[in-house]
Design a protein around this motif. Structure first.
Motif: not given
Lengths: 505, 505
Positions: A274-284
């Motif tokens: 999903m990150f590769r699709l442009g989703a926003i990473p939050v609080h990893l």
């Protein structure tokens, strides 16, 4: 590097066979254009992952009129990490709270969670989940889940609001939900690994690449199929606690030597896709360790549920000092941090001990197993106990006496523990004792979602069309630290929410 | 939603014109296949961003034999956010430390940074940067940067090790570096926005999509060109402090109302494009606020450098109590958190004040401007000061007397402040006073890099070929909180490192 990480992109590409030759897509992207693929199957909704979120989504979608839903599970068995969790379900305003006379509300539950979130939880999402938690609990009961006839008060919760399955694990929910899915006609396929999205020319998610006949860790084998999803794809793929490299990228101390309660499949590739699709990473960066785990057994084991149940009427003791060192029902992060500070004179870990009166400990079904498998011990006197664990006897005796004063007064002057559930439960011989040491348990981080379970794009801030996510793969809801028993309601409610959003109901 | 976020993906696509029609790539991916593009330009190395990292990379690459390097800067002026920072440069074992008799080492600097990183900093990267910091400092001097003839001891540093440019801002370094770049023949193009990578069939980065003639916030205009980079692309695109949506995704309290010291261009799209390529997001949740900022001016302003200089011999006072509330030279996070706790009876922010003896305050070049622009005030007596800020007089007087005792004894019994730089500097009238309130300053998070400045892929754990990153766009180096004056050495060293890796030297 874990087994799974050794494989990955290069193998993805090799595994594509003919399709890889046809692709004009950059090889780095696992997702492909719909123009480049031949559909093998068509469903209305494809759900990736068969934990609480995926199963709840399947049931709810069908109930809202969807005729064709399939759940794809990469492991050989269904239920994912959910099946081996503690089966603890928090909800406000439940029938059992009414029975036990507990005054609770959505706002009170949200308020407890915001505190544990330390200022960065998502209040709107927490409220959405708390508002529908009771309904989700009912869904599990309707499907046949059975719960203990009493509530528990877990760390960080200001009142007892936690149900637990009679089998004391998540399978007590995933099994009935799976059965319900099948009764409703939801398709369920195991050994089916998600390997990327299929996108139309506008970037909308219109399907998924699935490797069938997949054996965990053996990448590139089996058969790759393209599944068209006319209404959308729901990602319910869970956390990444078992992906050593990726958890160490966030916290270099979480090496392979650190225990983990998660199922082996919790490796996070759905989230990264999903990150590769442009989703926003939050609080990893916020990875939670369970403060109720034992260093004397693997994974979640027998001790975790035993200690969660017993903490309210037990004392946790630092073996160097013979003294308590924390509020035994503080939130998970507070307790895990306090336990990690228990060290010998050389700074080496010295797992603290939890002491419980046997008469109360034995009320938990795991007590016998804890003793049988030598991950807990029974002592007839405090002298015997102190000698076994090399704890200063005088200090320990004084501490027990002092704590028993708090049981009597209802007021913990040492750590401000809520003594409500400790009423009348003095610490006295014979004792049972377990050792405590935190284990990696839950990833607060993931993709950012809206309260419609849509996934936001990092460039536009708008939802990525055709894509939905629910459960631990999502991030930001809980903030720095999640309260215990708040994952099942989140997974269930957000899975149901994804289905409702898709079905427009 | 900031201006930049309102545009983005859809506009990207529209902006592609003919190219978008030809693309078989999913529209969501901004990156394109080399098979689909016609190269407009060819360089050996393309550098994206013209702050410390980009400029250092340009110089070092040329010195190592690269014949063709171009720096692309999206804003109309060069220098990025670096040009408006405080110009503070920490390094161990410098000539000035020898002159001032300061005993320091790489290990001591790393140890200070690890403390501030709260257990999750990347020790290997910190050591790599500290080991080369002196060399990087020399590079700025060789290029003509000028520094004050004294060291400062910033919060969290156990010794004075910080140089500062004579102009007290980063432009004192970026300008000489830019001049040096041009002297060496490094190409420099402004109004040139990075909009994606160009990849070969194996997923290697072989070039960049650049929008020339770009005006900040006006997406899709200007001319899109494809730049082939035969040796690699170095991403030196900085942080995302000015991207309100994305910083709020990490921390919902960092709304548009919260001040920010960053240049407008710090919007993070370079970082997000790397995530789309598979780079690993690390520590995005850790956004640092500068505890030395003033609520009475915009951005970094005049007060920040003034208070950084004066903290060692000043007291910070909570206006409700008249008492100190923190170690004035603790690390940034400790201080920012303490300041945010200064509130009135209703819980509203009540910015604390920093009190400095005028005789010491005036030694800083900004002192005159702070007073002239009414972002700081001068008082002849403690009575006058207390009245102006509504501080309890008796408590304030007692606090000053108590603190002056610590100046004399060299031992701060309240907060354990290192009093070395406060020696003989008593708090006495006349005073200058500024108000303090944290502003968003630095993103500890970004893409994970190796100490060769390579970017790791989330599936394989291996470097993405042809891609390098340096500076604030990288994450995980500093952990939870970065120490002041440690960003310039990181940017410079990692920029130089990227160039050396590419040139194999």
């Amino acid at each position: 590097m874990s087994k799974v990480d050794l494989l990955g992109r290069r193998n993805f590409i090799k595994g594509l066979g003919a399709a890889s030759v046809a692709m004009a897509t950059p090889a780095l992207a696992s997702s492909v254009s719909a123009n480049e693929v031949k559909w093998d199957e068509t469903v209305e909704i494809a759900i990736i992952g068969s934990g609480f979120a995926g199963l709840a989504a399947g049931i709810e979608a069908t109930r809202k009129g969807c005729k064709s839903v399939t759940i794809f599970e990469k492991m050989p068995v269904f239920g994912g990490n959910s099946a081996i969790n503690g089966g603890l379900f928090a909800a406000p305003g439940t029938p059992m709270q009414k029975k036990e006379g507990v005054d609770d509300s959505v706002e009170r539950m949200v308020s407890d969670q915001l505190k544990s979130g330390r200022g960065i939880a998502d209040e709107e999402l927490l409220r959405h989940v708390a508002s529908h938690a009771n309904e989700a609990l009912q869904l599990t009961m309707d499907a046949g889940a059975e719960f203990h006839p009493y509530l528990q008060q877990l760390g960080g919760h200001s009142v007892p609001r936690t149900y637990q399955t009679t089998v004391s694990c998540g399978a007590g929910i995933t099994q009935p939900l799976l059965k319900e899915c099948r009764k409703l006609g939801v398709g369920t396929v195991s050994r089916a690994k998600f390997e990327g999205f299929v996108l139309d020319d506008n970037g909308k998610v219109v399907g998924a690449k699935i490797r069938t006949g997949y054996y965990f860790g053996e990448e590139g084998k089996g058969k790759l199929i393209y599944v068209k999803a006319t209404r959308g794809v729901i990602m319910a793929t869970g956390g990444f606690g078992q992906n050593i490299d990726l958890r160490m990228a966030q916290d270099p101390t979480l090496t392979a030597e650190v225990g983990c309660t998660n199922a082996k499949g919790a490796t996070g590739e759905g989230m990264f896709e999903m990150f590769r699709l442009g989703a926003i990473p939050v609080h990893l960066a916020h990875i939670q360790s369970g403060p109720w785990a034992s260093p004397d057994e693997g994974g979640f084991g027998y001790v975790s549920n035993y200690s969660i149940f017993n903490f309210p009427h037990s004392i946790a003791i630092n073996r160097m000092t013979g003294k308590r060192f924390m509020n035994e029902i503080a939130d998970r992060k507070t307790r895990a941090d306090a336990e990690l500070n228990c060290r010998d004179a050389q700074g080496n870990p010295l797992p603290p001990i939890m002491i419980t009166s046997y008469e109360h400990a034995k009320e938990h079904p795991n007590c016998k197993k804890v003793l049988k498998y030598n991950v807990g011990w029974k002592f007839d006197s405090v002298e015997e106990l102190a000698k076994h664990f090399d704890v200063p006897l005088k200090e320990l005796k004084a501490q027990i006496e002092e704590y028993n004063g708090y049981v009597k007064s209802g007021n913990d002057e040492q750590f401000g523990k809520n003594m409500g559930k400790a009423k009348g439960k003095y610490i006295k011989a014979p004792f049972t004792v377990v050792r405590l040491w935190p284990k990696v348990h839950y990833c607060q981080g993931g993709v950012q979602v809206t309260k419609e379970a849509r996934v936001k794009d990092s460039f536009t801030g708008q939802p990525i069309e055709g894509l939905f996510a629910a459960g631990e793969v999502c991030g930001g809801i809980h903030g720095v630290s999640r309260l215990g028993s708040c994952s099942i309601p989140e997974c269930m409610v957000m899975g149901m929410t994804a289905a409702r959003t898709i079905m427009g109901a």
